[in-house]
Write a protein that holds these residues in place. Sequence first.
Motif, short mmCIF file in Angstrom:
data_model
loop_
_atom_site.label_atom_id
_atom_site.label_comp_id
_atom_site.label_asym_id
_atom_site.label_seq_id
_atom_site.Cartn_x
_atom_site.Cartn_y
_atom_site.Cartn_z
N ASN A 130 17.50 24.67 40.33
CA ASN A 130 18.51 23.60 40.27
C ASN A 130 18.14 22.43 41.18
O ASN A 130 18.27 21.26 40.79
CB ASN A 130 19.89 24.15 40.65
N GLN A 131 17.68 22.77 42.36
CA GLN A 131 17.26 21.73 43.29
C GLN A 131 16.05 20.98 42.75
O GLN A 131 15.97 19.75 42.86
CB GLN A 131 16.94 22.35 44.66
N TRP A 132 15.13 21.69 42.13
CA TRP A 132 13.95 21.07 41.54
C TRP A 132 14.34 20.10 40.43
O TRP A 132 13.83 18.99 40.36
CB TRP A 132 13.03 22.17 41.01
N GLN A 133 15.27 20.52 39.58
CA GLN A 133 15.71 19.66 38.48
C GLN A 133 16.46 18.43 39.00
O GLN A 133 16.28 17.32 38.48
CB GLN A 133 16.59 20.46 37.51
N GLN A 134 17.27 18.60 40.01
CA GLN A 134 17.98 17.47 40.60
C GLN A 134 17.00 16.44 41.18
O GLN A 134 17.21 15.23 41.06
CB GLN A 134 18.93 17.95 41.69
N ALA A 135 15.91 16.95 41.77
CA ALA A 135 14.90 16.05 42.32
C ALA A 135 14.23 15.24 41.21
O ALA A 135 13.88 14.08 41.40
CB ALA A 135 13.86 16.85 43.10
N ARG A 136 14.06 15.83 40.04
CA ARG A 136 13.47 15.10 38.91
C ARG A 136 14.43 14.01 38.43
O ARG A 136 14.01 12.89 38.14
CB ARG A 136 13.16 16.05 37.75
N ASN A 137 15.70 14.33 38.33
CA ASN A 137 16.68 13.34 37.88
C ASN A 137 16.84 12.19 38.87
O ASN A 137 17.28 11.10 38.50
CB ASN A 137 18.03 13.99 37.63
N ALA A 138 16.49 12.45 40.13
CA ALA A 138 16.62 11.41 41.15
C ALA A 138 15.53 10.36 41.06
O ALA A 138 15.64 9.28 41.67
CB ALA A 138 16.62 12.04 42.54
N VAL A 139 14.46 10.64 40.30
CA VAL A 139 13.35 9.69 40.21
C VAL A 139 13.03 9.28 38.77
O VAL A 139 12.27 8.33 38.56
CB VAL A 139 12.07 10.24 40.88
#
Length: 497
Positions: free
Chosen positions: A424-433
């Motif tokens: 989940n944290q990994w996916q959130q990091a992708r959406n942030a960029v």
Amino acid sequence: MRFKQDFFEQLDGFYSQVYPQPISNPHWLGWSEDAAQLIGLSQPNDELLMQLSANHAAPGASYYAQVYSGHQFGGYTPRLGDGRSIILGEAIGPHDAWDVALKGGGPTPYSRMGDGRAVMRSAVREFLVSEALAALNVPTTRALAVIGSDLPVWRESQETAAITVRLAKSHIRFGHFEYFSYTQQGDKTQLTQLVDFTIQQHFPHLTTDKAGYVQWFNEVVAATAKMIAHWQSVGFAHGVMNTDNMSIIGDSFDFGPFSFLDTFKEDFICNHSDHEGRYAFGQQPGIGFWNLQRLAQALTPLIDSDDLINALNQYQRHLVDQYLQLMGQKMGLPSFEYNQQQVDKKHLDAAQAEQQKQDLALIGEFTTMLEKNQLDYTNSLRQFGQLDPTSTQSSLRDDMQDTVKYDEWFAAYQLRVGKLADINQWQQARNAVNPKYILRNYLAQEAIIAIEEQGDNTKLEQLYQLLRQPFAEQPDMQDFAKRPPDWGQGLIMSCSS
């Protein structure tokens, strides 16, 4: 606005003083709250409208147009200059000073028989792209406002004039150095004066001596490479990378027929005047280097050729390092190889160099699949925010016609990503960029048509607010993230647009 006048007061002979001509019935079409904060403004008001439309004088403004030259589509033009942009001075903000320029303020001594005006459609587009790029964290000039009028101007047909109020940390271009290098017949006085001023204003950590000049050019090379890496990572095509459109501090500058990619195409051309594809999307890194070579040539009276060549030789490293850093974040590749300590190093060890080579190949294979499958660049990257690297099933795979090729690529991608502690944290990091929303040309065109036909700037305001938060989901705005309709795919613009 409170102004200082460093360029005007210190560089006599580098500009012509010229007063803008007012536009009739001025009215706010767009206002950037974010840009306004940079120079200590809050809300627009009637008096500011009259000042920025040239109907009233702005207290403390000097009003001048700069002179420069430049290489345009590869050919050198000895004298260009601000043909439709008039600078008021440097507005003092809470943290920095920003040049304030009225783009479309009327004729100047450099207008070359032109009327010095900007049409509404071009002014709106420049306003939107300046603020859209800033929200995407791409180095760029800014746009405080766009002001409409009922003043008729002629291009292919009758249109109305408008003014974009541009903010720039610097208006100094590569073409400035070309002009003062090539027009002084061996006299280095003004070229030296310009370099010293540029360093003092924008590179104050450097000295104005031979060693400082060398380090300055190295930093210009790095800043230019990093700007273009940002363009390539977000799928931005500038359209007219002439040397007079290249900022000396590495900010995106002078927008004409720009475009963000819809369907990924390496050879995408957004400028209908670019018949040979000189400034196609995939050509931008090479053109950036070519432009830096022209700048280096202009600086040979002040900097030894060996030092210029050594700096130019670092361009590709800066470009690749920045591009891999950005794309690695977008695709979730482990980033420890590209932390700032490594980026600042002049040389990578053999293992790091090999990893860079493999990552470039991995990214290149992905964009090749996008092109072959005619997929949307922005939407495809956004899907990494829903991707599970531990699973072979994904919406990305569903979009591919050649799933065998995709599966081969994905297997290599999985090995590179490795194990994840928190998906989940990994996916959130992708959406942030990876933005969900970009300035698609058809959206800008719809906003322009609404102004032209109904005098309604609601769509412009809606689009501006949308693009302020390109990474947020914004549930009520989902339609703006869709691929363009058929009529809006790959729109090509003219230089006057």
